[in-house]
Design a protein around this motif. Sequence first.
Motif, mmCIF file in Angstrom:
data_model
loop_
_atom_site.group_PDB
_atom_site.id
_atom_site.type_symbol
_atom_site.label_atom_id
_atom_site.label_comp_id
_atom_site.label_asym_id
_atom_site.label_seq_id
_atom_site.Cartn_x
_atom_site.Cartn_y
_atom_site.Cartn_z
ATOM 1 N N VAL A 1 -1.165 -111.549 -8.644
ATOM 2 C CA VAL A 1 -1.634 -112.696 -7.865
ATOM 3 C C VAL A 1 -1.061 -112.599 -6.453
ATOM 4 C CG1 VAL A 1 -1.864 -114.201 -9.872
ATOM 5 C CG2 VAL A 1 0.288 -114.163 -8.594
ATOM 6 N N GLY A 2 -1.665 -113.354 -5.540
ATOM 7 C CA GLY A 2 -1.153 -113.407 -4.183
ATOM 8 C C GLY A 2 -0.108 -114.500 -4.034
ATOM 9 N N PRO A 3 0.572 -114.530 -2.884
ATOM 10 C CA PRO A 3 1.562 -115.580 -2.634
ATOM 11 C C PRO A 3 0.894 -116.944 -2.474
ATOM 12 C CG PRO A 3 1.207 -114.280 -0.649
ATOM 13 C CD PRO A 3 0.449 -113.603 -1.744
ATOM 14 N N MET A 4 1.697 -117.976 -2.545
ATOM 15 C CA MET A 4 1.223 -119.329 -2.292
ATOM 16 C C MET A 4 0.795 -119.459 -0.830
ATOM 17 S SD MET A 4 4.509 -121.043 -4.179
ATOM 18 C CE MET A 4 4.125 -122.731 -3.752
ATOM 19 N N THR A 5 0.039 -120.511 -0.527
ATOM 20 C CA THR A 5 -0.216 -120.788 0.881
ATOM 21 C C THR A 5 1.114 -121.033 1.570
ATOM 22 O OG1 THR A 5 -0.398 -123.181 0.596
ATOM 23 C CG2 THR A 5 -2.424 -121.882 0.321
ATOM 24 N N MET A 6 1.176 -120.733 2.871
ATOM 25 C CA MET A 6 2.464 -120.812 3.544
ATOM 26 C C MET A 6 3.023 -122.230 3.523
ATOM 27 S SD MET A 6 5.070 -119.542 4.888
ATOM 28 C CE MET A 6 4.487 -117.886 4.621
ATOM 29 N N SER A 7 2.176 -123.230 3.689
ATOM 30 C CA SER A 7 2.690 -124.601 3.689
ATOM 31 C C SER A 7 3.324 -124.947 2.339
ATOM 32 C CB SER A 7 1.579 -125.592 4.029
ATOM 33 O OG SER A 7 0.518 -125.493 3.096
ATOM 34 N N GLN A 8 2.696 -124.491 1.239
ATOM 35 C CA GLN A 8 3.247 -124.761 -0.083
ATOM 36 C C GLN A 8 4.494 -123.927 -0.355
ATOM 37 O OE1 GLN A 8 2.157 -127.507 -0.825
ATOM 38 N NE2 GLN A 8 0.774 -127.336 -2.572
ATOM 39 N N LEU A 9 4.516 -122.702 0.163
ATOM 40 C CA LEU A 9 5.705 -121.876 -0.019
ATOM 41 C C LEU A 9 6.901 -122.472 0.729
ATOM 42 C CD1 LEU A 9 7.118 -119.384 -1.062
ATOM 43 C CD2 LEU A 9 6.150 -118.084 0.852
ATOM 44 N N VAL A 10 6.668 -122.929 1.943
ATOM 45 C CA VAL A 10 7.740 -123.587 2.697
ATOM 46 C C VAL A 10 8.236 -124.810 1.934
ATOM 47 C CG1 VAL A 10 8.268 -124.887 4.795
ATOM 48 C CG2 VAL A 10 7.043 -122.721 4.955
ATOM 49 N N LYS A 11 7.305 -125.590 1.386
ATOM 50 C CA LYS A 11 7.685 -126.766 0.600
ATOM 51 C C LYS A 11 8.520 -126.356 -0.615
ATOM 52 C CE LYS A 11 7.015 -130.501 0.891
ATOM 53 N NZ LYS A 11 7.912 -131.612 1.334
ATOM 54 N N ALA A 12 8.112 -125.287 -1.311
ATOM 55 C CA ALA A 12 8.863 -124.840 -2.489
ATOM 56 C C ALA A 12 10.277 -124.421 -2.113
ATOM 57 C CB ALA A 12 8.130 -123.668 -3.157
ATOM 58 N N MET A 13 10.412 -123.725 -0.988
ATOM 59 C CA MET A 13 11.751 -123.299 -0.561
ATOM 60 C C MET A 13 12.607 -124.488 -0.162
ATOM 61 S SD MET A 13 10.781 -119.906 1.651
ATOM 62 C CE MET A 13 10.246 -118.385 0.853
ATOM 63 N N GLU A 14 12.002 -125.458 0.504
ATOM 64 C CA GLU A 14 12.745 -126.665 0.871
ATOM 65 C C GLU A 14 13.191 -127.424 -0.372
ATOM 66 O OE1 GLU A 14 9.943 -128.686 3.333
ATOM 67 O OE2 GLU A 14 10.551 -127.649 5.176
ATOM 68 N N MET A 15 12.309 -127.519 -1.351
ATOM 69 C CA MET A 15 12.653 -128.222 -2.583
ATOM 70 C C MET A 15 13.744 -127.483 -3.341
ATOM 71 S SD MET A 15 8.883 -129.569 -3.840
ATOM 72 C CE MET A 15 9.545 -130.509 -5.233
ATOM 73 N N TRP A 16 13.701 -126.142 -3.336
ATOM 74 C CA TRP A 16 14.771 -125.385 -3.984
ATOM 75 C C TRP A 16 16.113 -125.673 -3.305
ATOM 76 C CZ3 TRP A 16 18.624 -122.030 -2.841
ATOM 77 C CH2 TRP A 16 19.233 -121.361 -3.915
ATOM 78 N N ASP A 17 16.121 -125.648 -1.983
ATOM 79 C CA ASP A 17 17.358 -125.948 -1.252
ATOM 80 C C ASP A 17 17.879 -127.335 -1.618
ATOM 81 O OD1 ASP A 17 17.441 -123.517 0.042
ATOM 82 O OD2 ASP A 17 16.802 -124.277 1.983
ATOM 83 N N ASP A 18 16.976 -128.288 -1.668
ATOM 84 C CA ASP A 18 17.371 -129.675 -1.903
ATOM 85 C C ASP A 18 17.798 -129.917 -3.355
ATOM 86 O OD1 ASP A 18 17.539 -132.525 -1.160
ATOM 87 O OD2 ASP A 18 15.810 -132.750 -2.504
ATOM 88 N N LYS A 19 17.041 -129.342 -4.315
ATOM 89 C CA LYS A 19 17.268 -129.644 -5.716
ATOM 90 C C LYS A 19 18.246 -128.703 -6.407
ATOM 91 C CE LYS A 19 12.597 -131.495 -6.671
ATOM 92 N NZ LYS A 19 12.965 -132.712 -7.405
ATOM 93 N N ILE A 20 18.354 -127.465 -5.895
ATOM 94 C CA ILE A 20 19.068 -126.449 -6.678
ATOM 95 C C ILE A 20 20.297 -125.869 -5.977
ATOM 96 C CG2 ILE A 20 18.837 -124.297 -7.980
ATOM 97 C CD1 ILE A 20 16.993 -126.575 -8.987
ATOM 98 N N GLY A 21 20.093 -125.156 -4.871
ATOM 99 C CA GLY A 21 21.170 -124.267 -4.497
ATOM 100 C C GLY A 21 21.745 -124.297 -3.098
ATOM 101 N N ALA A 22 21.322 -125.220 -2.238
ATOM 102 C CA ALA A 22 21.767 -125.170 -0.856
ATOM 103 C C ALA A 22 23.278 -125.320 -0.726
ATOM 104 C CB ALA A 22 21.063 -126.253 -0.036
ATOM 105 N N ASN A 23 23.917 -125.933 -1.695
ATOM 106 C CA ASN A 23 25.374 -126.136 -1.625
ATOM 107 C C ASN A 23 26.185 -125.029 -2.289
ATOM 108 O OD1 ASN A 23 25.114 -128.638 -0.277
ATOM 109 N ND2 ASN A 23 24.703 -129.656 -2.241
ATOM 110 N N LYS A 24 25.475 -123.979 -2.746
ATOM 111 C CA LYS A 24 26.173 -122.873 -3.430
ATOM 112 C C LYS A 24 25.793 -121.534 -2.816
ATOM 113 C CE LYS A 24 26.425 -122.893 -7.922
ATOM 114 N NZ LYS A 24 26.108 -123.036 -9.370
ATOM 115 N N LEU A 25 25.652 -121.487 -1.507
ATOM 116 C CA LEU A 25 25.234 -120.250 -0.835
ATOM 117 C C LEU A 25 26.439 -119.410 -0.439
ATOM 118 C CD1 LEU A 25 22.453 -121.647 1.527
ATOM 119 C CD2 LEU A 25 22.194 -120.705 -0.784
ATOM 120 N N LYS A 26 26.239 -118.101 -0.455
ATOM 121 C CA LYS A 26 27.307 -117.194 -0.023
ATOM 122 C C LYS A 26 26.679 -115.979 0.619
ATOM 123 C CE LYS A 26 31.332 -114.627 -1.713
ATOM 124 N NZ LYS A 26 32.169 -114.326 -2.872
#
Length: 417
Positions: free
Chosen positions: A392-417
């Motif tokens: 399959v192809g990648p998500m639309t860019m707007s949705q991909l940006v949203k997914a990355m923002e949601m990952w940062d917010d919900k999952i891992g932005a406070n555990k980066l190294k």
Amino acid sequence: MTKKLCRNLAVAMSMAVVLSGLSGCQSSGGGNSATAAPAATKAVADGGSQAAGDSVIKEKRDIVIIDAGGEQDMFGEIVEMFKAEYPDYVKDVVWIPASTGEQVSKLAAERDAKKPYATLCTNGYDTVAAGIDAEVYINILEKYPDRFADTIANFNDDSKIQLDKGLGYGIPHLNSIGGPMITYWPDKVPNPPKNLDELLAFCKENPGKFAYPRPSNSGAGYAFLQGMPYLAKEENPDDPESWTNVWDYLKEMDQYIDYYTTGSALLYRDFNEGTRWMITTAVGYETNQRVLGAMDPSCKQLFLDDLHWVTDSNFWTIPTGLDPQDEELSLLFMEFTLRPEIQAMLYDHGFMYPGPVLKGVTLDQAPPESQEALNAVITEELLDGIENYPHVGPMTMSQLVKAMEMWDDKIGANKLK
């Protein structure tokens, strides 16, 4: 970004019509063969484009490439071949390494000042989308509807998916299977997981031994996040705001992950040193690690149930506002790189494995050093995985940006190294 990208959906629809028409343009007498160049490409080889260029290019000039795709090393020999074939047109090819943001801001500044310097760009999908949004590229297929028609007719299926994502502004010239794949140490993981439930069970039993990188900083993380909705059986894989299984799963997994690296290189370092026993990977980068000898050849690959390969490409784009001679020379170089014999060189050392965007360009047509390097590391399990799971192809860019923002917010932005 969303509004402007949505306005380009009409372009994507028109491209779909064009591709549909092109699918019937291939000769039944071997039109898919890599040994038979598409007509437009053959015209270049026979001097047809040289003659066309004579009416435009009047003096030698540079091609200046802003390289957000990281391709300078791969294209070294190809550039020299192009210069040798067009000595009356090309002074030199100048490469300017850049990130997505740097490329787009530089092009916007040159456009606004009406002083273009860059004449061609290499891009990943994220850069193409950002450049479309900033209106710094010409729509190549709209401006030159026939120039690449025969070449596009000879694109492989993955590259046609990526061409749709480029909306006419970006032309794929490198294609990778992408990911998400999982690589592991078999001595540490004698019973590798087969599905998401078993992967989570492994994480619980072995805290800190599985890892994946931050999606916005890594191809492996980018592929893992986009592949998760297929693995987790979400109803709408392209809409991260509708995902429930994915976010619940990643949140539970987060308990057993020490930190998220801000790049693939750091993830592979941890894995190659043995700190991590199992990691998510993208096929090209992982293959290149093996070729370079950084990864132990005993490391194995696995493909979880319900895997969908999220394919990846690098694109050519042309900046707006160029002198016609500069634009013509950039088009000639693009055409040159899309010849079958040049595409075969893009197997290289596996960084964008397999590499070619054309059908029928196989590894046995690549330079001997590429054949030797890749035949030594490409496993039967990988070839079977590429064949047996859907692409399959990648998500639309707007949705991909949203997914990355949601990952940062919900999952891992406070555990980066």
